[in-house]
Motif scaffolding. Structure first.
Motif, PDB file in Angstrom:
ATOM      1  N   PHE A  17       0.136 -17.593  -4.351  1.00 22.30           N
ATOM      2  CA  PHE A  17      -0.573 -17.111  -3.168  1.00 22.30           C
ATOM      3  C   PHE A  17      -1.974 -17.722  -3.151  1.00 22.30           C
ATOM      4  O   PHE A  17      -2.497 -18.114  -4.203  1.00 22.30           O
ATOM      5  CB  PHE A  17      -0.695 -15.590  -3.180  1.00 22.30           C
ATOM      6  CG  PHE A  17       0.602 -14.850  -3.041  1.00 22.30           C
ATOM      7  CD1 PHE A  17       1.764 -15.495  -2.621  1.00 22.30           C
ATOM      8  CD2 PHE A  17       0.672 -13.496  -3.315  1.00 22.30           C
ATOM      9  CE1 PHE A  17       2.960 -14.812  -2.482  1.00 22.30           C
ATOM     10  CE2 PHE A  17       1.861 -12.802  -3.189  1.00 22.30           C
ATOM     11  CZ  PHE A  17       3.005 -13.456  -2.774  1.00 22.30           C
ATOM     12  N   LYS A  40      -2.630 -13.048   0.589  1.00 21.72           N
ATOM     13  CA  LYS A  40      -1.782 -13.791   1.514  1.00 21.72           C
ATOM     14  C   LYS A  40      -1.450 -12.938   2.726  1.00 21.72           C
ATOM     15  O   LYS A  40      -1.086 -11.768   2.594  1.00 21.72           O
ATOM     16  CB  LYS A  40      -0.477 -14.241   0.835  1.00 21.72           C
ATOM     17  CG  LYS A  40       0.380 -15.141   1.734  1.00 21.72           C
ATOM     18  CD  LYS A  40       1.593 -15.676   1.002  1.00 21.72           C
ATOM     19  CE  LYS A  40       2.399 -16.622   1.879  1.00 21.72           C
ATOM     20  NZ  LYS A  40       3.564 -17.178   1.191  1.00 21.72           N
ATOM     21  N   ILE A  42       1.135 -12.414   5.475  1.00 22.82           N
ATOM     22  CA  ILE A  42       2.541 -12.734   5.708  1.00 22.82           C
ATOM     23  C   ILE A  42       2.879 -12.504   7.171  1.00 22.82           C
ATOM     24  O   ILE A  42       2.711 -11.406   7.691  1.00 22.82           O
ATOM     25  CB  ILE A  42       3.450 -11.876   4.812  1.00 22.82           C
ATOM     26  CG1 ILE A  42       3.170 -12.189   3.334  1.00 22.82           C
ATOM     27  CG2 ILE A  42       4.917 -12.128   5.136  1.00 22.82           C
ATOM     28  CD1 ILE A  42       3.959 -11.334   2.383  1.00 22.82           C
ATOM     29  N   GLU A  43       3.359 -13.547   7.819  1.00 21.64           N
ATOM     30  CA  GLU A  43       3.755 -13.437   9.220  1.00 21.64           C
ATOM     31  C   GLU A  43       5.148 -12.826   9.300  1.00 21.64           C
ATOM     32  O   GLU A  43       6.118 -13.366   8.774  1.00 21.64           O
ATOM     33  CB  GLU A  43       3.740 -14.827   9.881  1.00 21.64           C
ATOM     34  CG  GLU A  43       2.363 -15.476   9.922  1.00 21.64           C
ATOM     35  CD  GLU A  43       1.391 -14.722  10.800  1.00 21.64           C
ATOM     36  OE1 GLU A  43       1.854 -13.950  11.669  1.00 21.64           O
ATOM     37  OE2 GLU A  43       0.176 -14.892  10.620  1.00 21.64           O
ATOM     38  N   ASN A  44       5.229 -11.702   9.959  1.00 15.91           N
ATOM     39  CA  ASN A  44       6.499 -11.004  10.099  1.00 15.91           C
ATOM     40  C   ASN A  44       6.548 -10.385  11.493  1.00 15.91           C
ATOM     41  O   ASN A  44       5.909  -9.383  11.769  1.00 15.91           O
ATOM     42  CB  ASN A  44       6.639  -9.918   9.023  1.00 15.91           C
ATOM     43  CG  ASN A  44       8.007  -9.246   9.048  1.00 15.91           C
ATOM     44  OD1 ASN A  44       8.742  -9.355  10.028  1.00 15.91           O
ATOM     45  ND2 ASN A  44       8.353  -8.559   7.967  1.00 15.91           N
ATOM     46  N   LYS A  54       1.299  -6.848   6.409  1.00 11.99           N
ATOM     47  CA  LYS A  54       1.221  -8.303   6.426  1.00 11.99           C
ATOM     48  C   LYS A  54       0.293  -8.845   5.350  1.00 11.99           C
ATOM     49  O   LYS A  54       0.112 -10.031   5.233  1.00 11.99           O
ATOM     50  CB  LYS A  54       0.750  -8.767   7.803  1.00 11.99           C
ATOM     51  CG  LYS A  54       1.694  -8.382   8.935  1.00 11.99           C
ATOM     52  CD  LYS A  54       1.107  -8.690  10.286  1.00 11.99           C
ATOM     53  CE  LYS A  54       1.024 -10.166  10.553  1.00 11.99           C
ATOM     54  NZ  LYS A  54       0.568 -10.437  11.940  1.00 11.99           N
ATOM     55  N   ARG A  55      -0.325  -7.965   4.572  1.00 12.93           N
ATOM     56  CA  ARG A  55      -1.276  -8.423   3.558  1.00 12.93           C
ATOM     57  C   ARG A  55      -0.720  -8.117   2.173  1.00 12.93           C
ATOM     58  O   ARG A  55      -0.395  -6.982   1.869  1.00 12.93           O
ATOM     59  CB  ARG A  55      -2.616  -7.714   3.729  1.00 12.93           C
ATOM     60  CG  ARG A  55      -3.235  -7.907   5.098  1.00 12.93           C
ATOM     61  CD  ARG A  55      -4.445  -6.998   5.246  1.00 12.93           C
ATOM     62  NE  ARG A  55      -4.979  -7.065   6.603  1.00 12.93           N
ATOM     63  CZ  ARG A  55      -5.457  -6.021   7.265  1.00 12.93           C
ATOM     64  NH1 ARG A  55      -5.471  -4.836   6.700  1.00 12.93           N
ATOM     65  NH2 ARG A  55      -5.936  -6.157   8.474  1.00 12.93           N
ATOM     66  N   THR A  56      -0.634  -9.131   1.358  1.00 10.45           N
ATOM     67  CA  THR A  56      -0.150  -8.927   0.006  1.00 10.45           C
ATOM     68  C   THR A  56      -0.979  -9.785  -0.946  1.00 10.45           C
ATOM     69  O   THR A  56      -1.772 -10.626  -0.517  1.00 10.45           O
ATOM     70  CB  THR A  56       1.349  -9.280  -0.099  1.00 10.45           C
ATOM     71  OG1 THR A  56       1.840  -8.878  -1.381  1.00 10.45           O
ATOM     72  CG2 THR A  56       1.572 -10.778   0.074  1.00 10.45           C
TER      73      THR A  56
END
Length: 370
Positions: A17, A40, A42-44, A54-56
């Motif tokens: 990441f 990161k 994440i687009e979902n 969306k945040r990891t």
């Protein structure tokens, strides 16, 4: 004047990441340890309405082994990590090595470094949400009131957030966090908060509104100084723990400013680092060199002993330069690690290339023997 090549890359690690935060442990016997935080988005499309999903991110605990090789001791899957800071609390009753983490879900987390079954690991022991409501807020930066080492059982932690606020917590030896207050400081994101390491009643903040603020909690929630010297967002502030009146600030405007805390109306010097300054770190030995993460212009070391001068430049990353830090290992410790070049270790991390790099620098920054 040409800038000397003072960096020698020893090893690198793929963080998977994007990496944005890196911190070396200050505690004796554990100064070969460092942590790296990642974030990161994440687009979902299915969860587009739920921004928090969306945040990891991850936290890596690493050790420097012989020859300057990096060993991963632990990987913690968590939310996006925006900032981290160690503290080593030393007292007659209970020594603790703690890591404070600011995360993308608006939490302040406290991990303790522990040895279990011959393994060194980080264990989550406390966490508190910085906001009292359910709004979408990110914890952006944090600072311990003591600057990393303390004999005080109850140090403070300041946290800045994406709503422009500053919150202060107190750590208690019973392993819990107590929120002292939250105040509104900036119109937009409060990118940075930093304590005055000589007076924990005083802290500084910088925001996307270009304001550089000074607060003294003895006078209430209104800043005692509002400086508009910066022409873009203020992103980094670091108090010098040894030189009582010296303070450094960095900004998207690419200018490193040094200040005398007795007069914060105008800086004592301005140095163009030719890149937005995301992080500034004073060296832990002489306290006269600044390590700067300059976003699109790599990493630079600035000698601030007289007129500030760039004396080192590191451009081996392929992404935005976000995280940098000095190791606390002294020259003899580096020598014991059988590292043939350099006397001091530093680490850097960057965003797009998801890379953590370990380097040795080849000039001496230690105080002369008495």
């Amino acid at each position: 004047m040409a800038i000397k090549e003072v960096f020698c890359t020893l090893d690198e690690f793929n963080t998977e990441f994007p990496a944005d935060s890196i911190e070396w442990c200050p505690a004796e016997s554990f100064q070969d340890l460092l942590v790296c935080g990642t974030y990161k988005l994440i687009e979902n499309k299915e969860s587009a309405k739920d921004e928090k999903c969306k945040r990891t991110g991850r936290i890596y605990l690493l050790r420097v082994a012989d020859g300057g090789k990096l060993q991963v001791l632990q990987q913690i899957d968590t939310l996006g990590v925006l900032d981290m800071k160690w503290i080593y609390i030393t007292n007659s009753e209970n020594n603790q090595i703690l890591l404070a983490v600011a995360d993308s879900n608006g939490y302040l987390q406290i991990y303790e470094l522990e040895k279990k079954e011959n393994k060194t690991i980080l264990q989550l022991i406390a966490e508190e949400r910085i906001s009292d409501d359910n709004e979408d807020v990110m914890a952006l930066s944090l600072d311990w009131s003591t600057g990393g080492v303390s004999s005080h059982l109850n140090p403070h932690i300041a946290v800045s957030d994406s709503q422009g606020r500053i919150s202060r917590f107190t750590w208690h030896e019973t392993n819990n966090l107590i929120k002292d207050f939250t105040l509104h400081a900036h119109e937009f994101q409060a990118w940075i908060v930093a304590f005055d390491y000589r007076n924990d009643n005083i802290f500084y903040s910088g925001g996307d509104d270009t304001k550089f603020l000074t607060f003294d909690i003895r006078t209430g929630s209104t800043p005692i100084m509002c400086n508009s010297e910066h022409t873009s967002g203020v992103t980094s502030i670091h108090s010098n723990i040894v030189k009582p009146f010296m303070l450094a600030t960095g900004s998207y405007d690419e200018i490193l400013r040094l200040w005398d805390k007795r007069n914060l109306k105008r800086p004592v010097s301005k140095t163009n680092l030719k890149g937005g300054i995301w992080r500034l770190k004073w060296d832990p030995f002489m306290h006269q060199y600044l390590f700067a993460a300059c976003m699109y212009e790599g990493f630079k070391i600035v000698d601030c002993s007289y007129d500030p001068a760039i004396i080192g430049y590191y451009n081996k990353h392929c992404g935005i330069s976000y995280g940098c830090d000095w190791s606390f290992l002294k020259e003899e410790d580096v020598s014991h690690l059988k590292i043939p070049v350099g006397k001091t270790l530093v680490s850097t991390c960057s965003y797009q290339d998801c890379a953590l790099k370990l380097s040795a620098i080849n000039f001496k920054i230690y105080e002369p023997d008495s």
